[in-house]
Design an enzyme around this catalytic site. Sequence first.
Site, PDB file in Angstrom:
ATOM      1  N   HIS A  10     -17.758 -33.646  32.813  1.00 41.59           N
ATOM      2  CA  HIS A  10     -16.472 -34.026  33.408  1.00 41.59           C
ATOM      3  C   HIS A  10     -16.196 -35.507  33.221  1.00 41.59           C
ATOM      4  CE1 HIS A  10     -13.208 -32.908  36.242  1.00 41.59           C
ATOM      5  NE2 HIS A  10     -13.249 -34.194  36.556  1.00 41.59           N
TER       6      HIS A  10
ATOM      7  N   ASP B 200     -12.590 -38.094  33.292  1.00 35.31           N
ATOM      8  CA  ASP B 200     -11.163 -38.134  33.596  1.00 35.31           C
ATOM      9  C   ASP B 200     -10.386 -39.156  32.778  1.00 35.31           C
ATOM     10  OD1 ASP B 200     -10.382 -36.217  35.741  1.00 35.31           O
ATOM     11  OD2 ASP B 200     -12.016 -37.183  36.820  1.00 35.31           O
TER      12      ASP B 200
ATOM     13  N   GLU C  76      -9.049 -28.750  35.992  1.00 34.41           N
ATOM     14  CA  GLU C  76      -9.643 -29.037  37.296  1.00 34.41           C
ATOM     15  C   GLU C  76      -8.686 -28.575  38.407  1.00 34.41           C
ATOM     16  OE1 GLU C  76     -12.106 -32.536  39.589  1.00 34.41           O
ATOM     17  OE2 GLU C  76     -10.599 -33.110  38.119  1.00 34.41           O
TER      18      GLU C  76
ATOM     19  N   HIS D 234      -9.335 -27.385  43.430  1.00 32.85           N
ATOM     20  CA  HIS D 234      -9.635 -28.807  43.545  1.00 32.85           C
ATOM     21  C   HIS D 234      -9.787 -29.090  45.036  1.00 32.85           C
ATOM     22  CE1 HIS D 234      -8.823 -33.275  43.213  1.00 32.85           C
ATOM     23  NE2 HIS D 234      -9.835 -33.089  42.369  1.00 32.85           N
TER      24      HIS D 234
ATOM     25  N   HIS E 124     -15.995 -28.215  43.588  1.00 29.39           N
ATOM     26  CA  HIS E 124     -14.841 -28.289  44.495  1.00 29.39           C
ATOM     27  C   HIS E 124     -14.634 -27.049  45.357  1.00 29.39           C
ATOM     28  CE1 HIS E 124     -12.961 -32.154  43.624  1.00 29.39           C
ATOM     29  NE2 HIS E 124     -13.174 -31.947  42.336  1.00 29.39           N
TER      30      HIS E 124
ATOM     31  N   HIS F 245     -19.301 -30.970  37.906  1.00 32.85           N
ATOM     32  CA  HIS F 245     -19.582 -32.306  38.446  1.00 32.85           C
ATOM     33  C   HIS F 245     -19.822 -32.201  39.949  1.00 32.85           C
ATOM     34  CE1 HIS F 245     -15.287 -31.733  38.896  1.00 32.85           C
ATOM     35  NE2 HIS F 245     -15.084 -32.876  39.519  1.00 32.85           N
TER      36      HIS F 245
ATOM     37  N   ASP G  74     -18.206 -37.711  36.012  1.00 30.21           N
ATOM     38  CA  ASP G  74     -16.919 -38.001  36.660  1.00 30.21           C
ATOM     39  C   ASP G  74     -16.464 -39.424  36.384  1.00 30.21           C
ATOM     40  OD1 ASP G  74     -14.615 -37.336  37.983  1.00 30.21           O
ATOM     41  OD2 ASP G  74     -15.491 -37.221  39.975  1.00 30.21           O
TER      42      ASP G  74
END
Length: 417
Positions: A40, A42, A147, A174, A215, A236, A344
């Site tokens: 993961h 971003d 995500e 999420h 999540h 993650h 992350d």
Amino acid sequence: MVRALTLAVCSLALALPAAAQDGEARARRILERTPLIDGHNDLPWALRQGHGSDPHAVDLSTNLDATTNLHTDIPRLRAGGVGGQFWSVYVPASLTPVEAAKATFEQIDVVRRMVAAHPDVFELATTADDVVRIHRAGRIASLMGIEGGYSIDDSLGLLREFHEAGVRYMTLTHSRTTTWADSATDAPRHGGLSPFGEEVVREMNRLGMLVDLSHVSEETMLDAMRVSDAPVIFSHSSARGVTDHPRNVPDAVLRMMPEDGGVVMVTFVPGFISETFRAWSAGRAAEQARLGALEPGDPTAVRAGMDAWDAANPVPETGIADVVAHIQHVRDVAGIDHVGIGGDFDGVPRLPTGVEGVDAYPRILAALMERGWSEADIRKLAGENVLRVMRATEGVARAKAAERPSLATLETAETPE
């Protein structure tokens, strides 16, 4: 650029103790043969938020550590030995489902344009064999993961279109509970997965899309593992047995991983890896809420109050040892075949000391080898476990190739017989 990167790595090495230099060099040699696959990152959202979704707005071919807030650039990816990256095509849970679907496709477009901008470095991948081939060619295999299940707007047809566009995992929720799955950080509505949520998982199996349980609530984890014919991933997440954050994976689920066959990709987010940092973060959020209630409409007073709170409550230190503790715990409880890495990067405002960017992986691996991890162990953690799960998921999809696409809708699935 290669000469500049070599000089940068050598300069860093000169500042390190000899044992650390040797450990990191050994880790880099392992990663030359085994692709390190992070679950993961971003960067696409960071490009959207700070740079107009334009991969050319910043020069990713240079080290951006000193000039931007980005954790990711090509020199640091190379120094970190990254061989495969799941780029998150994240959009906020606050969007309506229709807005989320549109924004997710725009995020896919960002990844595609980023790859096209640097064809000597990145190549899109959709299978485990792609990852191995691309890594052997000296490039970074670029995969995509959604995500948050709100992006499919309760439509299995839209799920199929995301898969067609190259998405290879979807995190079922999420931060908010969806119409069909409970989140770890929101009030439950379904007791895990609703009947339509189970249909989503089955259709992901048929397509060959990894079921990602970062999540989600513990009940959703258990439901998804029960329904899925393929192993699951946590792209993650860290270990709740070390840091009691609801986003982390409880030991009861970790103990189920050998039977499931999946992988928990440990993240580096300070609030997930340090109980002290988690308590500090919760206290800070509570103070901000209190000041907002006391001083409505006066942001200056709120800022002054928060400045005073921050001065009295310094940010707790986190570091590589915290990351190592979670990786070790997942290994101890779930087994060496079920642990991976999902940093992350570019999705959080703070990172542990020594883990400030995507060049950190060899430092983490060296710390694990100091604790007795073998080269075979490191290969499994770095990428072999994820490749195995990808191949198993692809095998389930091949076995289901004759099945027709599901036409279930939220309404039909939720209607009692």
